[in-house]
Design an enzyme around this catalytic site. Structure first.
Site, PDB file in Angstrom:
ATOM      1  N   THR A  56       7.157   8.433  -3.157  1.00  0.00           N
ATOM      2  CA  THR A  56       6.547   7.759  -4.315  1.00  0.00           C
ATOM      3  C   THR A  56       6.292   6.275  -4.036  1.00  0.00           C
ATOM      4  OG1 THR A  56       8.638   7.291  -5.460  1.00  0.00           O
ATOM      5  CG2 THR A  56       7.617   9.406  -5.897  1.00  0.00           C
ATOM      6  N   GLU A  57       7.250   5.582  -3.437  1.00  0.00           N
ATOM      7  CA  GLU A  57       7.035   4.147  -3.167  1.00  0.00           C
ATOM      8  C   GLU A  57       5.954   3.937  -2.108  1.00  0.00           C
ATOM      9  OE1 GLU A  57       8.132   2.187  -5.214  1.00  0.00           O
ATOM     10  OE2 GLU A  57      10.226   2.522  -5.745  1.00  0.00           O
ATOM     11  N   ALA A  58       5.945   4.779  -1.094  1.00  0.00           N
ATOM     12  CA  ALA A  58       4.920   4.638  -0.053  1.00  0.00           C
ATOM     13  C   ALA A  58       3.533   4.998  -0.585  1.00  0.00           C
ATOM     14  CB  ALA A  58       5.275   5.501   1.157  1.00  0.00           C
TER      15      ALA A  58
END
EC number: 3.2.2.22
Length: 266
Positions: free
Chosen positions: A175-177
């Site tokens: 999700t962060e990437a």
């Protein structure tokens, strides 16, 4: 479902996977300064399902992750335990996460189903340790998947630590990437390393500022390569205050996807 073959993953297949995920969650009509944004939290379907796979067809181990399209929150996941689909949901997961990862499972959550904390970094780190010490990469993700797949979740101490480490690695790598090209590129650079990429101060400050950075970008009312004033509290790789960036830098090197914003410049 979007499938990511973890066992045979390369930096290139990892990038393709993140591109597919961004496509699945983006607002089809809106952009902001040429950047795509997530859809609204009310648009259906509510979830995108991601299958993390290990091994060949017959012996494949698959984790199915339920990710909210509107905010990219991981709400829960499933694996196979005692030959049945087992859902695992956080204390503050959406109520429909259970049936999203194990369709038709109406059972009340028991000890095999409850992740005994909330989905915040603080809660996950209380069981899995400081996320700056956990490397992000193919080897670290695969090892944590193997440690918890089909294992008894009531083994409080060991399972809880391994699961929290898996969640911390998966959330940041997926999700962060997706939100941040900066994190994607750092993970790719160390993708095959045994240790992986340990998040630097810049990555950590990005992870807690997605909404604020997206809104700072949306506030800029002039097209072109403007200077953007960044929200307070952001740090660079060397832990120094990071206060401004050019629009091109944000578009090309930092942001993969904005949160849903109202923006005058498409």
């Amino acid at each position: 479902n979007i499938v990511f073959d973890v066992e045979n993953a390369t930096p290139e297949t990892y990038s393709s996977f993140l591109t597919s995920l961004r496509e699945a969650v983006k607002d089809k009509k809106s952009t902001c300064h040429g950047m795509i944004m997530a859809t609204t939290t009310t648009e259906l379907p509510k979830y995108v399902l991601v299958d993390l796979k290990l091994g060949s067809e017959k012996d494949a181990k698959t984790f199915t992750l339920a990710i909210r399209r509107g905010n990219l929150y991981l709400e829960g996941y499933s694996d196979i335990y005692n030959e049945k689909c087992r859902y695992r949901i956080f204390e503050d997961s959406e109520s429909d996460a259970q049936q999203t990862v194990c369709p038709g499972d109406l059972t009340l959550p028991g000890s095999q189903n409850k992740i005994p904390y909330k989905k915040s970094y603080q809660s996950m780190e209380s069981k899995g340790g400081d996320r700056t010490k956990l490397g992000l990469g193919q080897i670290t993700l695969e090892s944590r998947m193997n440690k918890i797949y089909g294992k008894d979740a009531t083994d409080q101490k060991q399972f809880q630590k391994n699961e929290a480490e898996f969640l911390l690695i998966a959330v940041q790598m997926i999700t962060e990437a997706s939100r941040f090209k900066y994190i994607e590129n750092k993970v790719k650079d160390s993708f095959d390393d045994a240790i992986g990429y340990k998040p630097d101060p810049k990555a950590i400050s990005l992870e807690t500022s997605w909404d604020k950075i997206s809104n700072a970008i949306a506030k800029v009312n002039t097209p072109g390569n403007s200077i953007v004033t960044l929200p307070k509290g952001l740090l660079d790789e060397n832990k120094k205050p990071w206060t401004t960036a050019t629009m091109d830098e944000l578009k090309n090197d930092i942001m993969g996807l904005l949160t849903h914003v109202t923006c005058k410049i498409k």
